[in-house]
Design an enzyme around this catalytic site. Structure first.
Site, mmCIF file in Angstrom:
data_model
loop_
_atom_site.group_PDB
_atom_site.id
_atom_site.type_symbol
_atom_site.label_atom_id
_atom_site.label_comp_id
_atom_site.label_asym_id
_atom_site.label_seq_id
_atom_site.Cartn_x
_atom_site.Cartn_y
_atom_site.Cartn_z
ATOM 1 N N ASP A 26 -31.469 7.293 32.410
ATOM 2 C CA ASP A 26 -30.719 6.096 32.079
ATOM 3 C C ASP A 26 -31.683 4.906 32.167
ATOM 4 O O ASP A 26 -32.757 4.999 32.770
ATOM 5 C CB ASP A 26 -29.558 5.951 33.060
ATOM 6 C CG ASP A 26 -28.827 4.636 32.911
ATOM 7 O OD1 ASP A 26 -28.457 4.296 31.774
ATOM 8 O OD2 ASP A 26 -28.644 3.942 33.928
ATOM 9 N N ASP A 28 -30.671 0.836 32.229
ATOM 10 C CA ASP A 28 -30.251 -0.284 33.069
ATOM 11 C C ASP A 28 -29.759 0.191 34.430
ATOM 12 O O ASP A 28 -28.849 1.023 34.520
ATOM 13 C CB ASP A 28 -29.132 -1.055 32.368
ATOM 14 C CG ASP A 28 -29.622 -1.751 31.116
ATOM 15 O OD1 ASP A 28 -29.995 -2.937 31.193
ATOM 16 O OD2 ASP A 28 -29.646 -1.102 30.041
ATOM 17 N N ASP A 206 -27.425 5.564 37.248
ATOM 18 C CA ASP A 206 -26.830 4.776 38.331
ATOM 19 C C ASP A 206 -25.333 4.541 38.179
ATOM 20 O O ASP A 206 -24.682 4.110 39.123
ATOM 21 C CB ASP A 206 -27.513 3.407 38.416
ATOM 22 C CG ASP A 206 -27.135 2.506 37.250
ATOM 23 O OD1 ASP A 206 -27.292 2.941 36.088
ATOM 24 O OD2 ASP A 206 -26.663 1.383 37.492
#
Length: 270
Positions: A26, A28, A206
């Site tokens: 991922d 961001d 996240d």
């Protein structure tokens, strides 16, 4: 209880530093730190170099799996181009120089996208992104109206009466998209390609949107690691994005091939 991942002292850590893995990352909150607005994020130059060297070490078996569009990812990491899944798996680029493939029926209707963009205007401070295959409403600047915004989106979707539509929650964002694709389907699609097939999949993310990717990686015999929070069923966690970058630097440091220029007129890839 999950604990912060030990990257170098145990058997799992050694596997994660081997050249037999394939990486799904991922962006961001995982590779780069979150910012108040999507356009405010910064990409360290060292990260570009580490991504390049890690990709070389893994013979191309590294992909970015993001909620951003592939085009936005390319602008963010320019001049680096990687295998990429954009808009939560709606867009797929299996080879860095190949065309982007879009998931069937991923595009939202134009009239719905316009209505959602107009709806966001009722929430001062909200940032709306029309990605074609989704519409994202970022509410960090109006977080006190989160429940009201969710109710407004839900009401609009109820009026649409389209069972394919879903609301995907994330960090200070609600995203409207179609069912049928997510980061898990993106990981699965990459695992069926030559560069990724037969490798140990490792997904790192996240947000709630990354959990589908964790499940796919784990189901295929690999690992799924969260960042900044414990996730039920995940293999472990990193405390913050900086720790992910440090680990990626470890992976990249084992690349023993020649230096590759990343930017024009640069002699090294750092």
């Amino acid at each position: 209880m999950l604990v912060a991942i030990n990257l170098i002292s145990d058997e799992m850590g050694q596997k994660l530093l081997s050249d037999e893995i394939c990486l799904f990352l991922d962006v961001d909150g995982t590779l780069i730190d979150l910012a108040p607005r999507p356009q405010d994020v910064a990409v360290p130059q060292s990260l570009r170099g580490d991504l390049l060297r890690a990709t070389q070490k893994l013979h191309g078996a590294l992909a970015l799996i993001s909620g951003r569009s592939v085009d936005a990812i390319d602008r963010l990491f320019h001049p680096l181009r990687l295998c990429t899944a954009g808009v939560h798996g709606a867009e797929l680029r299996f080879v860095p120089d190949a065309e982007v493939v879009q998931a069937p029926s991923a595009l939202l209707r134009v009239d719905l996208r316009r209505k959602l963009v107009a709806l966001a205007q009722h929430f001062p401070g909200a940032i709306v992104e029309d990605k074609g295959a989704s519409v994202a409403m970022h509410y960090r600047a109006c977080a006190d109206r989160r429940i009201e915004m969710l109710a407004a989106i839900d009401s609009e979707l109820a009026r649409q009466a389209d069972p394919r539509l879903v609301i995907l929650p994330g960090h200070f964002v609600f995203e409207v998209k179609h069912k049928g694709y997510d980061k898990g389907t993106a990981v699965a699609a990459f695992l069926d390609t030559a560069a990724f097939h037969g490798r140990l999949p490792v997904m790192i993310g996240d947000d709630v949107t990354d959990e589908a990717g964790f499940r796919t990686a784990i189901a295929r015999g690999g690992y799924g690691f969260s960042v900044g929070r414990d996730v039920e069923g995940a293999s472990g966690r990193f405390d913050q994005a900086e720790d992910v970058r440090r680990w990626l630097a470890l992976v990249a440091s084992e690349w023993s091939g020649p230096s590759v220029s990343l930017l024009p007129n640069r002699k090294t890839g750092v």
